[in-house]
Write a protein that holds these residues in place. Structure first.
Motif, PDB file in Angstrom:
ATOM      1  N   LYS A 111      31.037  85.845  60.140  1.00  0.00           N
ATOM      2  CA  LYS A 111      31.486  85.036  59.002  1.00  0.00           C
ATOM      3  C   LYS A 111      30.373  84.122  58.515  1.00  0.00           C
ATOM      4  CE  LYS A 111      35.157  81.789  57.694  1.00  0.00           C
ATOM      5  NZ  LYS A 111      36.406  81.140  58.145  1.00  0.00           N
ATOM      6  N   GLU A 112      29.712  83.441  59.435  1.00  0.00           N
ATOM      7  CA  GLU A 112      28.654  82.509  59.042  1.00  0.00           C
ATOM      8  C   GLU A 112      27.489  83.236  58.369  1.00  0.00           C
ATOM      9  OE1 GLU A 112      27.664  80.512  62.641  1.00  0.00           O
ATOM     10  OE2 GLU A 112      29.497  79.294  62.675  1.00  0.00           O
ATOM     11  N   ASN A 115      28.542  84.609  54.863  1.00  0.00           N
ATOM     12  CA  ASN A 115      28.657  83.517  53.888  1.00  0.00           C
ATOM     13  C   ASN A 115      27.283  83.038  53.415  1.00  0.00           C
ATOM     14  OD1 ASN A 115      31.445  83.501  53.831  1.00  0.00           O
ATOM     15  ND2 ASN A 115      31.650  81.936  55.411  1.00  0.00           N
ATOM     16  N   ARG A 116      26.301  83.008  54.337  1.00  0.00           N
ATOM     17  CA  ARG A 116      24.950  82.619  53.938  1.00  0.00           C
ATOM     18  C   ARG A 116      24.343  83.634  52.968  1.00  0.00           C
ATOM     19  NH1 ARG A 116      24.211  81.048  59.429  1.00  0.00           N
ATOM     20  NH2 ARG A 116      23.100  82.984  59.869  1.00  0.00           N
ATOM     21  N   ARG A 122      24.201  84.584  45.183  1.00  0.00           N
ATOM     22  CA  ARG A 122      25.220  84.295  44.170  1.00  0.00           C
ATOM     23  C   ARG A 122      24.658  84.375  42.746  1.00  0.00           C
ATOM     24  NH1 ARG A 122      30.268  82.519  43.732  1.00  0.00           N
ATOM     25  NH2 ARG A 122      30.522  82.503  45.982  1.00  0.00           N
ATOM     26  N   CYS A 352      36.335  90.095  50.364  1.00  0.00           N
ATOM     27  CA  CYS A 352      35.920  89.772  51.732  1.00  0.00           C
ATOM     28  C   CYS A 352      37.069  89.088  52.463  1.00  0.00           C
ATOM     29  CB  CYS A 352      34.686  88.874  51.688  1.00  0.00           C
ATOM     30  SG  CYS A 352      34.215  88.176  53.295  1.00  0.00           S
ATOM     31  N   ASP A 355      37.067  84.860  53.537  1.00  0.00           N
ATOM     32  CA  ASP A 355      37.200  83.691  52.670  1.00  0.00           C
ATOM     33  C   ASP A 355      38.658  83.552  52.233  1.00  0.00           C
ATOM     34  OD1 ASP A 355      37.657  85.532  50.597  1.00  0.00           O
ATOM     35  OD2 ASP A 355      35.561  85.541  49.993  1.00  0.00           O
TER      36      ASP A 355
END
Length: 524
Positions: A111-112, A115-116, A122, A352, A355
């Motif tokens: 997850k970490e 997310n990074r 983005r 995903c 989130d």
């Protein structure tokens, strides 16, 4: 005949896959260790229960506390009901099991890291202001949906993208082979299931040849393939051919919610200008070369143009989860060769499970809420939460023709039974339900009012909407949408209509299975 003779490249000998191999291999050991792990956990829970008050009052206070916590949590309401039942029936074991599965053990690092990567990329593909302005003028409702999809990740709306619709898996496969032969720079494949046979053999033959020619070939498939289709060392075998290969989240003998977070996506990207998406995996049942559950009805789309960049980015985000130096810009820089004459708008997007954005479900619900004439749906499974069921019913109650096409020959008994538990409520609201008599519908398609559509990997069940990595292609004003509707109507002629009378005539075993397992649906 030539196609039958050329079965492509095979890396496994007979007997090196399937249930027998799984039992007498590393997978068999993993399953054995998993069973032992569950028994140890249960023993630990029972030991811990000895420390709780052995009086009714203590148990009641403990249960009330857990109930209040669950009611105030941000969990999906249907999942809350399931956990409330588990906790109330088994206060100690149920509560500890809940805390254990919610603790992120087994996927916290995933997850970490992901997310990074998402944050890092983005802004990798900027949204064209001109495209959004034109979309707002042409389709204000679609523009609002595009803004929502865009805020959940790097998923711009595109024009200048040609879309080809494939009504069957064999149609997609034939075109895949042609497009793969033309690859010059890179080939990315990300699939939930890969299985050796004619389909994968012909593809693999091309991939191996392209790798020798210097094309960057990368293959990623979900770790659950170890259960039945491929051995644990299959990535190594592909690397020996010059093909980079990874398993996403290989199965390990450890109990955690990590088992839910499977890579259910189906993506092929060629040189940044061509992409495939849809329900078709890389196994022979998907092209009707072997029969597992009658005729296999599946669909897919091919994109050519600017929108392909989003699928390139989606693949690289998953691929780079365990890479120390992730690469994005080099592959996103390849020209998309956008066809100027392509009409309509295209938004590839991902969903995903790590989130709070349930993108797949909300896109479907938006189409249902904005529909004026019809929403025609294909899905292999129907295991709904309250929100999605309400959206389907409300659209029908507004006078919209909401039609669901589901399998007539199931691949799994329990989901088939659970689907039936929704039938009566949906029929009462005017939703039409059909079952495909020749076999199994694996397509994931929404067609709305002849102007909008979605083709992708997202089923109408908890696993797709909440627990898996998914992807899809949203289409608006694209010329192939009428073809999708024509295919839907042609397939509908091969279906049986579900009515309250046909439900009464269903097998008692199907009714009873759905009735008994309804409360556990969010966990299945």
């Amino acid at each position: 005949m030539e196609e039958e003779l050329n079965k492509g490249l095979t890396l496994l000998k007979k007997g090196q896959k399937g249930l027998v191999h799984a039992v007498f291999s590393r997978m068999g050991l993993i399953l054995l260790l998993l069973v032992l792990h569950v028994l140890l956990l249960f023993s630990a829970f029972r030991w811990f229960a000895n420390f709780l008050p052995h009086i009714y009052g203590g148990a009641v206070i403990f249960t009330v506390g857990m109930v209040l916590y669950l009611l105030n949590s941000r969990m999906n309401p249907s999942a809350k009901i399931t956990w409330l039942i588990v906790v109330m029936l088994l206060p100690v074991f149920g509560a500890l099991l809940f805390w254990y599965t919610q603790s992120d053990i087994g996927h916290r690092a995933l997850k970490e890291r992901l997310n990074r990567l998402i944050a890092q990329t983005r802004e990798s593909i900027p949204q064209s202001a001109q495209v959004m302005e034109q979309l707002e003028k042409d389709e204000p409702g679609a523009a609002a949906l595009a803004r929502y999809i865009g805020r959940t990740g790097c998923y711009p709306a595109y024009d200048k993208t040609a879309v080809t619709y494939f009504p069957l898996g064999e149609d997609k496969w034939t075109e895949m082979l042609r497009q793969l032969e033309q690859a010059q720079h890179f080939i990315f494949l990300e699939y939930f299931i890969v299985d050796e046979g004619l389909m994968w053999g012909r593809i693999l033959e091309i991939l191996a040849r392209k790798a020798k020619e210097g094309v960057d070939v990368r293959v990623m498939y979900d770790g659950t393939c170890e259960f039945s289709t491929l051995p644990h060392d299959y990535p190594k075998r592909l690397r020996e051919l010059g093909i980079q290969c990874k398993m996403f989240a290989p199965v390990t003998p450890f109990l955690s919610t990590h088992y839910n977070y499977r890579d259910h996506r189906k993506i092929l990207v060629i040189d940044g200008h061509t992409a495939f998406n849809g329900g078709v995996n890389l196994a022979d049942e998907y092209i009707n070369r072997i029969e597992k559950h009658g005729h296999w009805k599946d669909t897919a789309v091919m994109l050519k143009g600017d929108a392909v960049r989003s699928f390139t980015l989606m693949f690289l985000q998953m691929w780079n989860i365990d890479e120390k130096q992730p690469e994005f810009d080099r592959f996103l820089a390849y020209p998309a060769c956008a066809p100027e004459e392509a009409a309509g708008y295209v938004i590839p997007y991902g969903d995903c499970p790590l989130d709070q954005d349930k993108v797949g479900e909300r896109v479907y619900m938006d189409l249902l809420n904005r529909a004026k004439r019809y929403v025609h749906i294909m899905s292999p499974y129907l295991i709904l939460d309250g929100e999605m069921e309400t959206a389907l019913k409300f659209a029908a109650e507004r006078g919209v023709d909401v039609t669901l096409m589901l399998p007539g020959v199931p691949d799994k008994r329990i989901p088939y039974a659970l689907a039936m538990t929704h039938y009566a409520s949906l029929l009462d609201s005017g939703v039409k339900i059909y079952e495909y008599t020749p076999g199994f519908v694996h397509a994931k398609v929404f067609v709305c009012d002849g102007r909008e559509a979605v083709v992708g990997t997202i089923n109408l069940d908890y696993r797709s909407l909440y627990h898996h990595f998914e992807c899809a292609t949203y289409l608006c004003g694209v010329p192939c949408i009428p073809q999708m509707e024509e295919d839907y109507q042609a397939t509908l002629k091969q279906c049986r209509k579900v009515t309250l009378q046909t439900m009464r005539e269903e097998k008692l075993s199907r009714k009873l299975t759905g009735f008994l397992l309804k409360a556990l649906a969010p966990l299945l």
